[in-house]
Design a protein around this motif. Structure first.
Motif, PDB file in Angstrom:
ATOM      1  N   ILE A 359      24.495 -19.981  -3.379  1.00 47.22           N
ATOM      2  CA  ILE A 359      23.929 -20.166  -2.032  1.00 47.22           C
ATOM      3  C   ILE A 359      23.090 -21.437  -1.980  1.00 47.22           C
ATOM      4  O   ILE A 359      23.165 -22.221  -1.011  1.00 47.22           O
ATOM      5  CB  ILE A 359      23.101 -18.936  -1.638  1.00 47.22           C
ATOM      6  N   ALA A 360      22.278 -21.675  -3.014  1.00 47.59           N
ATOM      7  CA  ALA A 360      21.416 -22.864  -3.032  1.00 47.59           C
ATOM      8  C   ALA A 360      22.238 -24.149  -3.023  1.00 47.59           C
ATOM      9  O   ALA A 360      21.901 -25.111  -2.315  1.00 47.59           O
ATOM     10  CB  ALA A 360      20.511 -22.815  -4.265  1.00 47.59           C
ATOM     11  N   VAL A 363      23.581 -24.792   0.471  1.00 50.30           N
ATOM     12  CA  VAL A 363      22.541 -25.321   1.353  1.00 50.30           C
ATOM     13  C   VAL A 363      22.290 -26.798   1.068  1.00 50.30           C
ATOM     14  O   VAL A 363      22.114 -27.607   1.993  1.00 50.30           O
ATOM     15  CB  VAL A 363      21.248 -24.500   1.202  1.00 50.30           C
ATOM     16  N   LEU A 364      22.269 -27.192  -0.200  1.00 53.57           N
ATOM     17  CA  LEU A 364      22.061 -28.593  -0.554  1.00 53.57           C
ATOM     18  C   LEU A 364      23.189 -29.476  -0.024  1.00 53.57           C
ATOM     19  O   LEU A 364      22.944 -30.586   0.470  1.00 53.57           O
ATOM     20  CB  LEU A 364      21.951 -28.737  -2.071  1.00 53.57           C
ATOM     21  N   TRP A 366      25.087 -28.922   2.592  1.00 56.40           N
ATOM     22  CA  TRP A 366      24.918 -29.026   4.045  1.00 56.40           C
ATOM     23  C   TRP A 366      23.750 -29.939   4.408  1.00 56.40           C
ATOM     24  O   TRP A 366      23.854 -30.785   5.311  1.00 56.40           O
ATOM     25  CB  TRP A 366      24.694 -27.627   4.618  1.00 56.40           C
ATOM     26  N   ALA A 367      22.636 -29.797   3.684  1.00 57.11           N
ATOM     27  CA  ALA A 367      21.451 -30.600   3.988  1.00 57.11           C
ATOM     28  C   ALA A 367      21.704 -32.083   3.740  1.00 57.11           C
ATOM     29  O   ALA A 367      21.267 -32.936   4.526  1.00 57.11           O
ATOM     30  CB  ALA A 367      20.267 -30.114   3.153  1.00 57.11           C
ATOM     31  N   ILE A 376      13.927 -28.440   3.863  1.00 58.86           N
ATOM     32  CA  ILE A 376      15.108 -27.631   3.534  1.00 58.86           C
ATOM     33  C   ILE A 376      15.593 -27.931   2.122  1.00 58.86           C
ATOM     34  O   ILE A 376      15.970 -27.014   1.369  1.00 58.86           O
ATOM     35  CB  ILE A 376      16.244 -27.890   4.555  1.00 58.86           C
ATOM     36  N   ILE A 377      15.572 -29.202   1.733  1.00 61.67           N
ATOM     37  CA  ILE A 377      16.119 -29.603   0.438  1.00 61.67           C
ATOM     38  C   ILE A 377      15.300 -29.041  -0.721  1.00 61.67           C
ATOM     39  O   ILE A 377      15.860 -28.481  -1.683  1.00 61.67           O
ATOM     40  CB  ILE A 377      16.193 -31.138   0.347  1.00 61.67           C
ATOM     41  N   ALA A 380      15.717 -25.318  -1.489  1.00 58.96           N
ATOM     42  CA  ALA A 380      17.044 -25.076  -2.063  1.00 58.96           C
ATOM     43  C   ALA A 380      17.094 -25.499  -3.527  1.00 58.96           C
ATOM     44  O   ALA A 380      17.720 -24.826  -4.361  1.00 58.96           O
ATOM     45  CB  ALA A 380      18.104 -25.831  -1.259  1.00 58.96           C
ATOM     46  N   ALA A 383      15.319 -22.751  -5.427  1.00 58.59           N
ATOM     47  CA  ALA A 383      16.164 -21.555  -5.532  1.00 58.59           C
ATOM     48  C   ALA A 383      17.286 -21.752  -6.545  1.00 58.59           C
ATOM     49  O   ALA A 383      17.657 -20.817  -7.270  1.00 58.59           O
ATOM     50  CB  ALA A 383      16.746 -21.203  -4.160  1.00 58.59           C
ATOM     51  N   LEU A 384      17.817 -22.965  -6.618  1.00 57.14           N
ATOM     52  CA  LEU A 384      18.842 -23.259  -7.620  1.00 57.14           C
ATOM     53  C   LEU A 384      18.293 -23.048  -9.023  1.00 57.14           C
ATOM     54  O   LEU A 384      18.951 -22.448  -9.885  1.00 57.14           O
ATOM     55  CB  LEU A 384      19.328 -24.698  -7.445  1.00 57.14           C
ATOM     56  N   THR A 488      29.043 -26.193  -5.576  1.00 57.27           N
ATOM     57  CA  THR A 488      29.056 -24.861  -4.968  1.00 57.27           C
ATOM     58  C   THR A 488      30.301 -24.081  -5.366  1.00 57.27           C
ATOM     59  O   THR A 488      30.227 -22.910  -5.762  1.00 57.27           O
ATOM     60  CB  THR A 488      28.997 -24.986  -3.433  1.00 57.27           C
TER      61      THR A 488
END
Length: 518
Positions: A359-360, A363-364, A366-367, A376-377, A380, A383-384, A488
């Motif tokens: 998931i992290a 998100v990266l 997309w960001a 946002i970055i 993420a 979380a990674l 991902t």
């Protein structure tokens, strides 16, 4: 299949009749922390300084080889270190690994061209190939699997803390002095490591006469190198359908066949085929290879992304990369000291960790592609790290728990080999993606070719016209977003492979391999 013991030789126990006491274990662990810190600081410092190195020496399309040469050399030597430590002892081999690593550090600091740096980084990697595997083998020698989670968690935490310090130190050293000094910092750390290991590791080694498979090691190195050259040069230096790529691909295939044929006939092969009869070992190798392929391939470009796309300084980019390893520290300590130590289960936490990492990474990607901000970055990235910290340390414990003592040295080193091989493929593949996007960026902009601009690096980028500057930023943004998206997919594949990992009860002593839960 999952519980198949490797009984080619009788199970052995660690040297010495009496198990080590807590004081001895703590002394050894402290020494190994310094050794692992040596490798962790070097990797993170170099990653932070890569943009400045390319700016001074040129050659952005060969950027990944500063890392790839190091990882290739360390990966190829890992199984050999395991074999040599079984024959000559852990202490002499870890001494040799540290000294070779320090020699490569000095030479790298003296490099004046990119080619020199790549060669000297390979020498440094030959030494680095013994640091992590030998540390894990030594821990496996003195601590039973059921009690190893706390120690592995501490080791992972120290490794991660050094990886946090490394980018910050790398940015400061690069800003205040030059990138050459990032290699010289290894010398005092290495000296401390040598002293600590000499004082702590005193147990005699039980000598076992073993034949060293130098031919197998040479075939393995040549096969791996040929394969990675195809990946790095295809679509970049040479077209994918060029005779050179076809020749390298054929060479890699022939060497692979020869290597497989050799290890099936060799009495003491560098990679024993019997290891691959154990289901847990096979799944663990696949999971770690895919995990590191995605992680290292994408995270290599964190400093480049922060500096060239987000416009921050090298020292600040190190701070922005820090949450990755902060997350690894927190989850490694929680996993080793609480989850694994209290419940004796490793698979549930690993499943959650890889799910979170997938998931992290998404998100990266997309960001980066949509020009999102740090708010946002950075979460993420954190979380990674949390997800990865739940996977990596406990996988080694699971493998060592599944193998008899006589095979734990080579088994641990082989696991490290596949883990690093995956990371190496990720680094080389990500470098190939970036180089491909740079060289196919659309020709001339205001009289400046994009590949020429990026070859010169940050200096020319800063003085370019606003249009060219904006085009270069967009190029980097989308190319790096592509590496995050690739990461991902790869980590998601690791999560799928992890579903097939057997869950074995953790042994409470140094006896034979554990058997599968029915």
């Amino acid at each position: 299949m999952s519980g198949t013991p490797l009984n080619a030789t009788p199970p052995l126990t660690p040297a010495g009749d009496n198990p080590p006491d807590r004081r001895e274990i703590r002394a050894v662990i402290l020494g190994l922390m310094i050794v692992l810190g040596l490798g962790a600081i070097d990797q993170s410092i170099v990653a932070t300084a890569l943009p400045r190195i390319v700016s001074d020496l040129g050659g952005l399309t060969h950027l990944s080889w500063v890392v790839s040469a190091y990882v290739l050399a360390s990966t190829s030597t890992m199984p050999l270190y395991g074999k040599l430590s079984d024959q000559y002892g852990r202490k002499p081999m870890i001494y040799a690994a540290i000294l070779i690593f320090l020699l490569g550090s000095v030479l790298s600091g003296m490099a004046q061209t990119l080619m020199q740096l790549i060669i000297f980084r390979a020498i440094q990697g030959i030494g680095a190939g013994g640091l992590m595997p030998l540390a894990q083998i030594i821990i496996g020698d003195i601590v039973p699997p059921a009690k190893r989670g706390r120690n592995q968690g501490s080791i992972a935490a120290v490794f991660a803390i050094c990886s946090v310090i490394g980018p910050i130190a790398g940015g400061i050293i690069t800003d205040l002095l030059s990138w050459h000094w990032i290699f010289y910092v290894n010398l005092p750390i290495g000296a401390v490591a040598l002293v600590m290991i000499g004082r702590a590791l005193k147990r005699p080694h039980q000598s076992h006469s073993r034949r060293i498979d130098y031919l197998g090691a040479a075939l393995l190195t040549a096969c791996t190198t040929s394969f990675l050259l195809v990946l790095a040069l295809g679509g970049n230096e040479w077209a994918w359908n060029s005779p050179e790529i076809f020749s390298l691909s054929a060479l890699a295939l022939v060497l692979c066949v020869l290597f497989v044929f050799h290890i099936r006939r060799e009495a003491e092969p560098v990679l024993p085929p019997d290891l691959f009869h154990n289901r847990l070992f096979v799944v663990a190798c696949i999971v770690l290879a895919l995990t590191f392929m995605g992680m290292l391939g994408a995270s290599l470009f964190f400093p480049l992304f922060f500096q060239m796309v987000m416009g921050v300084s090298p020292s600040h980019s190190g701070l922005l990369t820090g949450p990755l390893m902060v997350g690894v520290v927190i989850s490694s300590m929680l996993n080793g000291r609480v989850l694994l130590h209290r419940f004796g289960r490793y698979k549930p936490a690993q499943l959650f960790g890889l799910g979170l990492a997938t998931i992290a990474f998404a998100v990266l990607a997309w960001a980066a592609a949509t020009s999102q901000g740090f708010w946002i970055i950075e979460p993420a990235v954190f979380a990674l790290g949390l997800g990865l910290g739940l996977v990596m340390p406990t996988m080694t414990i699971a493998v060592q728990n599944a193998l008899p003592f006589a095979h734990r040295g080579v088994g641990t080193a082989t696991l490290a080999f596949f883990r690093s091989l995956g990371g190496l493929i990720g680094v080389t593949g990500s470098g190939a993606i970036l180089a491909y996007r740079v060289q196919n960026a659309g020709g001339l902009l205001d009289g400046v070719h994009m590949s020429s601009l990026t070859e010169a690096g940050l200096k020319q980028l800063a003085t370019a016209s606003p249009e060219v500057h904006a085009a270069a930023i967009a190029l980097y943004r989308h190319a790096i977003a592509m590496t995050f998206a690739t990461g991902t997919v790869i980590v998601a594949l690791a999560l799928a492979a992890l579903l097939f990992l057997p869950e074995l009860p953790l042994a409470t002593d140094h006896g034979g391999a554990a058997t599968s839960r029915k």
